[in-house]
Write a protein that holds these residues in place. Structure first.
Motif, mmCIF file in Angstrom:
data_model
loop_
_atom_site.group_PDB
_atom_site.id
_atom_site.type_symbol
_atom_site.label_atom_id
_atom_site.label_comp_id
_atom_site.label_asym_id
_atom_site.label_seq_id
_atom_site.Cartn_x
_atom_site.Cartn_y
_atom_site.Cartn_z
ATOM 1 N N THR A 16 -4.089 3.786 8.702
ATOM 2 C CA THR A 16 -4.837 4.702 9.075
ATOM 3 C C THR A 16 -5.484 5.748 7.963
ATOM 4 O OG1 THR A 16 -3.098 6.524 9.042
ATOM 5 C CG2 THR A 16 -3.894 5.335 11.307
ATOM 6 N N ASN A 17 -6.342 5.983 7.641
ATOM 7 C CA ASN A 17 -6.441 6.967 6.177
ATOM 8 C C ASN A 17 -5.972 8.029 6.070
ATOM 9 O OD1 ASN A 17 -8.995 4.722 5.993
ATOM 10 N ND2 ASN A 17 -10.050 5.982 7.778
ATOM 11 N N GLY A 18 -6.247 7.920 4.333
ATOM 12 C CA GLY A 18 -5.808 9.457 3.625
ATOM 13 C C GLY A 18 -4.404 9.836 3.549
ATOM 14 N N HIS A 19 -4.333 8.343 2.963
ATOM 15 C CA HIS A 19 -2.526 8.485 2.069
ATOM 16 C C HIS A 19 -3.114 7.680 0.695
ATOM 17 C CE1 HIS A 19 -1.430 8.302 6.215
ATOM 18 N NE2 HIS A 19 -2.678 7.020 6.657
ATOM 19 N N LEU A 20 -1.602 8.761 -0.087
ATOM 20 C CA LEU A 20 -1.949 7.850 -1.806
ATOM 21 C C LEU A 20 -0.339 6.683 -1.309
ATOM 22 C CD1 LEU A 20 -2.395 11.519 -3.170
ATOM 23 C CD2 LEU A 20 -4.182 10.014 -2.749
ATOM 24 N N VAL A 21 -0.571 5.555 -2.310
ATOM 25 C CA VAL A 21 0.626 5.432 -2.304
ATOM 26 C C VAL A 21 0.083 4.608 -3.400
ATOM 27 C CG1 VAL A 21 1.537 2.603 -1.489
ATOM 28 C CG2 VAL A 21 -0.205 4.176 0.161
ATOM 29 N N SER A 22 1.885 4.168 -3.980
ATOM 30 C CA SER A 22 2.520 3.730 -5.894
ATOM 31 C C SER A 22 3.443 2.604 -5.460
ATOM 32 C CB SER A 22 2.623 5.313 -6.041
ATOM 33 O OG SER A 22 2.630 5.028 -7.275
ATOM 34 N N ASP A 23 3.596 2.332 -6.165
ATOM 35 C CA ASP A 23 4.321 1.349 -6.387
ATOM 36 C C ASP A 23 6.308 1.941 -7.206
ATOM 37 O OD1 ASP A 23 4.225 -1.159 -5.184
ATOM 38 O OD2 ASP A 23 2.062 -1.091 -6.173
ATOM 39 N N MET A 24 6.904 2.205 -6.888
ATOM 40 C CA MET A 24 7.532 2.665 -8.256
ATOM 41 C C MET A 24 8.892 1.287 -8.073
ATOM 42 S SD MET A 24 8.591 6.709 -7.076
ATOM 43 C CE MET A 24 9.609 7.112 -8.043
ATOM 44 N N ASP A 25 9.732 1.739 -9.122
ATOM 45 C CA ASP A 25 10.054 -0.441 -9.290
ATOM 46 C C ASP A 25 10.180 -1.253 -7.998
ATOM 47 O OD1 ASP A 25 10.990 1.494 -11.163
ATOM 48 O OD2 ASP A 25 12.826 2.709 -9.978
ATOM 49 N N GLY A 26 8.948 -1.274 -7.465
ATOM 50 C CA GLY A 26 8.849 -2.887 -6.351
ATOM 51 C C GLY A 26 9.072 -2.504 -4.971
#
Length: 101
Positions: A16-26
């Motif tokens: 779905t829309n509306g998400h902030l995603v980031s990589d942290m240590d894999g």
């Protein structure tokens, strides 16, 4: 959307829309802009998240993961369905029954 719907191998799922995603240590971590909740998707969960950026049938998702990871079909099927069910309950994905064209 029916968040209590039981997903099956024939369902198609998508983020779905509306998400902030980031990589942290894999590992992928995510925040839902709509709810303010944070999620740690982990490594494999992060890979699933990448694969469902576009609509994909659950069966195809499982086949893709089995190619990438050493896991037996029963374990993969069970764990993927449980993970997707959690994402559906949290309104982070949509199933084929609720994907809008």
């Amino acid at each position: 959307m029916d968040q209590n719907m039981k997903l099956s191998l024939s369902n198609t799922v998508v983020q779905t829309n509306g998400h902030l995603v980031s990589d942290m240590d894999g590992e992928k971590v995510m925040m839902s802009v709509n709810t303010g909740k944070y999620y740690n998707l982990g490594t494999v969960g992060g890979r699933i998240w990448e694969l469902i950026a576009s609509p994909v049938q659950v069966q195809h998702l499982i086949e893709q993961l089995m190619e990438e990871y050493e896991i037996d079909v029963d374990t993969c099927r069970t764990q993927v369905l449980e993970f997707l069910q959690m994402l559906l309950k949290e309104d982070l994905i949509q199933s084929a029954h609720s994907v809008h064209s």
